[in-house]
Design a protein around this motif. Structure first.
Motif, PDB file in Angstrom:
ATOM      1  N   ASP A 185      -3.755  13.197   6.861  1.00 43.95           N
ATOM      2  CA  ASP A 185      -5.055  13.830   6.650  1.00 43.95           C
ATOM      3  C   ASP A 185      -4.940  15.088   5.797  1.00 43.95           C
ATOM      4  O   ASP A 185      -5.888  15.453   5.101  1.00 43.95           O
ATOM      5  CB  ASP A 185      -5.723  14.161   7.984  1.00 43.95           C
ATOM      6  N   ASP A 186      -3.799  15.754   5.840  1.00 45.85           N
ATOM      7  CA  ASP A 186      -3.519  16.865   4.933  1.00 45.85           C
ATOM      8  C   ASP A 186      -2.991  16.242   3.646  1.00 45.85           C
ATOM      9  O   ASP A 186      -1.839  15.834   3.560  1.00 45.85           O
ATOM     10  CB  ASP A 186      -2.468  17.793   5.554  1.00 45.85           C
ATOM     11  N   TRP A 187      -3.847  16.137   2.649  1.00 43.08           N
ATOM     12  CA  TRP A 187      -3.500  15.399   1.437  1.00 43.08           C
ATOM     13  C   TRP A 187      -2.335  16.000   0.664  1.00 43.08           C
ATOM     14  O   TRP A 187      -1.757  15.351  -0.182  1.00 43.08           O
ATOM     15  CB  TRP A 187      -4.725  15.258   0.545  1.00 43.08           C
ATOM     16  N   SER A 188      -1.958  17.226   0.968  1.00 39.49           N
ATOM     17  CA  SER A 188      -0.773  17.792   0.303  1.00 39.49           C
ATOM     18  C   SER A 188       0.511  17.146   0.839  1.00 39.49           C
ATOM     19  O   SER A 188       1.581  17.350   0.276  1.00 39.49           O
ATOM     20  CB  SER A 188      -0.720  19.314   0.503  1.00 39.49           C
ATOM     21  N   LYS A 189       0.387  16.345   1.917  1.00 40.45           N
ATOM     22  CA  LYS A 189       1.549  15.682   2.519  1.00 40.45           C
ATOM     23  C   LYS A 189       1.607  14.180   2.216  1.00 40.45           C
ATOM     24  O   LYS A 189       2.428  13.472   2.784  1.00 40.45           O
ATOM     25  CB  LYS A 189       1.550  15.906   4.035  1.00 40.45           C
ATOM     26  N   LEU A 190       0.740  13.711   1.324  1.00 40.10           N
ATOM     27  CA  LEU A 190       0.768  12.299   0.949  1.00 40.10           C
ATOM     28  C   LEU A 190       2.087  11.973   0.264  1.00 40.10           C
ATOM     29  O   LEU A 190       2.617  12.784  -0.509  1.00 40.10           O
ATOM     30  CB  LEU A 190      -0.385  11.963   0.003  1.00 40.10           C
ATOM     31  N   LYS A 191       2.619  10.777   0.536  1.00 44.77           N
ATOM     32  CA  LYS A 191       3.864  10.327  -0.083  1.00 44.77           C
ATOM     33  C   LYS A 191       3.707   8.866  -0.481  1.00 44.77           C
ATOM     34  O   LYS A 191       3.086   8.082   0.236  1.00 44.77           O
ATOM     35  CB  LYS A 191       5.038  10.427   0.895  1.00 44.77           C
ATOM     36  N   ALA A 192       4.310   8.522  -1.609  1.00 47.52           N
ATOM     37  CA  ALA A 192       4.268   7.128  -2.035  1.00 47.52           C
ATOM     38  C   ALA A 192       5.329   6.866  -3.091  1.00 47.52           C
ATOM     39  O   ALA A 192       5.764   7.770  -3.802  1.00 47.52           O
ATOM     40  CB  ALA A 192       2.896   6.770  -2.591  1.00 47.52           C
ATOM     41  N   VAL A 193       5.710   5.606  -3.163  1.00 50.42           N
ATOM     42  CA  VAL A 193       6.558   5.137  -4.248  1.00 50.42           C
ATOM     43  C   VAL A 193       6.030   3.770  -4.671  1.00 50.42           C
ATOM     44  O   VAL A 193       5.631   2.956  -3.837  1.00 50.42           O
ATOM     45  CB  VAL A 193       8.059   5.076  -3.848  1.00 50.42           C
ATOM     46  N   ILE A 194       5.970   3.564  -5.970  1.00 53.67           N
ATOM     47  CA  ILE A 194       5.629   2.264  -6.544  1.00 53.67           C
ATOM     48  C   ILE A 194       6.879   1.761  -7.243  1.00 53.67           C
ATOM     49  O   ILE A 194       7.477   2.476  -8.052  1.00 53.67           O
ATOM     50  CB  ILE A 194       4.459   2.376  -7.540  1.00 53.67           C
ATOM     51  N   LEU A 195       7.268   0.545  -6.887  1.00 49.49           N
ATOM     52  CA  LEU A 195       8.457  -0.086  -7.461  1.00 49.49           C
ATOM     53  C   LEU A 195       8.025  -1.301  -8.265  1.00 49.49           C
ATOM     54  O   LEU A 195       7.331  -2.179  -7.745  1.00 49.49           O
ATOM     55  CB  LEU A 195       9.419  -0.525  -6.351  1.00 49.49           C
ATOM     56  N   ARG A 196       8.413  -1.341  -9.514  1.00 47.70           N
ATOM     57  CA  ARG A 196       8.139  -2.526 -10.336  1.00 47.70           C
ATOM     58  C   ARG A 196       9.405  -3.369 -10.333  1.00 47.70           C
ATOM     59  O   ARG A 196      10.489  -2.863 -10.647  1.00 47.70           O
ATOM     60  CB  ARG A 196       7.711  -2.107 -11.726  1.00 47.70           C
ATOM     61  N   CYS A 197       9.240  -4.635  -9.960  1.00 51.13           N
ATOM     62  CA  CYS A 197      10.404  -5.474  -9.673  1.00 51.13           C
ATOM     63  C   CYS A 197      10.286  -6.854 -10.308  1.00 51.13           C
ATOM     64  O   CYS A 197       9.208  -7.292 -10.684  1.00 51.13           O
ATOM     65  CB  CYS A 197      10.528  -5.690  -8.165  1.00 51.13           C
ATOM     66  N   LYS A 198      11.423  -7.526 -10.344  1.00 52.06           N
ATOM     67  CA  LYS A 198      11.515  -8.943 -10.683  1.00 52.06           C
ATOM     68  C   LYS A 198      12.018  -9.650  -9.440  1.00 52.06           C
ATOM     69  O   LYS A 198      13.026  -9.251  -8.856  1.00 52.06           O
ATOM     70  CB  LYS A 198      12.480  -9.147 -11.849  1.00 52.06           C
ATOM     71  N   ALA A 199      11.312 -10.699  -9.003  1.00 53.05           N
ATOM     72  CA  ALA A 199      11.676 -11.427  -7.789  1.00 53.05           C
ATOM     73  C   ALA A 199      12.667 -12.537  -8.101  1.00 53.05           C
ATOM     74  O   ALA A 199      12.528 -13.247  -9.098  1.00 53.05           O
ATOM     75  CB  ALA A 199      10.425 -12.028  -7.152  1.00 53.05           C
ATOM     76  N   GLU A 200      13.667 -12.644  -7.214  1.00 53.08           N
ATOM     77  CA  GLU A 200      14.646 -13.733  -7.292  1.00 53.08           C
ATOM     78  C   GLU A 200      14.828 -14.298  -5.893  1.00 53.08           C
ATOM     79  O   GLU A 200      14.884 -13.541  -4.920  1.00 53.08           O
ATOM     80  CB  GLU A 200      16.002 -13.211  -7.775  1.00 53.08           C
ATOM     81  N   ALA A 201      14.963 -15.616  -5.785  1.00 48.49           N
ATOM     82  CA  ALA A 201      15.234 -16.245  -4.491  1.00 48.49           C
ATOM     83  C   ALA A 201      16.626 -15.838  -4.023  1.00 48.49           C
ATOM     84  O   ALA A 201      17.565 -15.756  -4.826  1.00 48.49           O
ATOM     85  CB  ALA A 201      15.129 -17.754  -4.607  1.00 48.49           C
ATOM     86  N   LEU A 202      16.749 -15.548  -2.745  1.00 42.98           N
ATOM     87  CA  LEU A 202      18.039 -15.176  -2.168  1.00 42.98           C
ATOM     88  C   LEU A 202      18.882 -16.403  -1.870  1.00 42.98           C
ATOM     89  O   LEU A 202      18.359 -17.435  -1.443  1.00 42.98           O
ATOM     90  CB  LEU A 202      17.836 -14.401  -0.869  1.00 42.98           C
ATOM     91  N   ALA A 203      20.201 -16.255  -2.039  1.00 41.02           N
ATOM     92  CA  ALA A 203      21.127 -17.341  -1.724  1.00 41.02           C
ATOM     93  C   ALA A 203      22.501 -16.755  -1.429  1.00 41.02           C
ATOM     94  O   ALA A 203      22.790 -15.605  -1.779  1.00 41.02           O
ATOM     95  CB  ALA A 203      21.216 -18.322  -2.900  1.00 41.02           C
ATOM     96  N   GLY A 204      23.324 -17.534  -0.770  1.00 36.61           N
ATOM     97  CA  GLY A 204      24.728 -17.184  -0.560  1.00 36.61           C
ATOM     98  C   GLY A 204      24.945 -15.910   0.234  1.00 36.61           C
ATOM     99  O   GLY A 204      24.212 -15.613   1.183  1.00 36.61           O
ATOM    100  N   ASP A 205      25.967 -15.146  -0.174  1.00 37.94           N
ATOM    101  CA  ASP A 205      26.350 -13.922   0.535  1.00 37.94           C
ATOM    102  C   ASP A 205      25.225 -12.892   0.564  1.00 37.94           C
ATOM    103  O   ASP A 205      25.048 -12.199   1.561  1.00 37.94           O
ATOM    104  CB  ASP A 205      27.592 -13.292  -0.109  1.00 37.94           C
ATOM    105  N   GLU A 206      24.479 -12.803  -0.523  1.00 38.52           N
ATOM    106  CA  GLU A 206      23.385 -11.823  -0.548  1.00 38.52           C
ATOM    107  C   GLU A 206      22.309 -12.199   0.469  1.00 38.52           C
ATOM    108  O   GLU A 206      21.732 -11.319   1.120  1.00 38.52           O
ATOM    109  CB  GLU A 206      22.781 -11.685  -1.941  1.00 38.52           C
TER     110      GLU A 206
END
Length: 142
Positions: free
Chosen positions: A74-95
């Motif tokens: 509610d105290d707008w001086s304390k607002l926090k955010a991050v925007i991440l621009r990404c490329k999606a890949e299907a997960l496989a294997g060890d990852e």
């Protein structure tokens, strides 16, 4: 080239219990959903979505994803955010195994409902912007 993600921002991403991911449908209309993320600590956000969902189908033709993690106050001086621009890949294997170890550690409540992999994705961050995390957010009137 964008500098690496600062440690304070990495901590903010890691701690987030939920984020929103935005995709674009084949007709060009945007779509956004809340998901529970796990972060590798560097530049990959892991999520698990339904393969036949609107977002899952959108990723078949366009792998670009925007991630929003924010914290309202509610105290707008304390607002926090991050925007991440990404490329999606299907997960496989060890990852895939590492990502699911992170999910189980961060979200143990998933075990109680039988949360298992559906369409597990690695969202590779290639651009980002944050506010209110590394420095207090100054109010900027027009």
């Amino acid at each position: 080239m964008k500098p690496p993600i600062p440690d304070l921002v990495k901590e903010f991403i890691t701690a987030a219990p939920v984020c929103r991911i935005a995709t674009v449908r084949s007709a060009g209309t945007p779509h956004i959903i809340p998901v529970c993320p796990a972060f590798d600590g560097e530049a990959t956000v892991y999520v698990d979505i339904a393969r036949r969902s609107v977002s899952g189908r959108a990723l078949e033709t366009n792998q670009n994803v925007t991630v929003l993690i924010d914290e309202y106050h509610d105290d707008w001086s304390k607002l926090k955010a991050v925007i991440l621009r990404c490329k999606a890949e299907a997960l496989a294997g060890d990852e895939f195994e590492r990502a699911w170890a992170l999910f189980h550690k961060k979200f143990p409540q998933g075990d109680a409902i039988g949360w298992t992999a559906r369409h597990s994705l690695a969202l590779r961050v290639h651009d980002w912007v944050e506010w209110g995390i590394t420095q207090p957010l100054p109010y900027q009137p027009e």
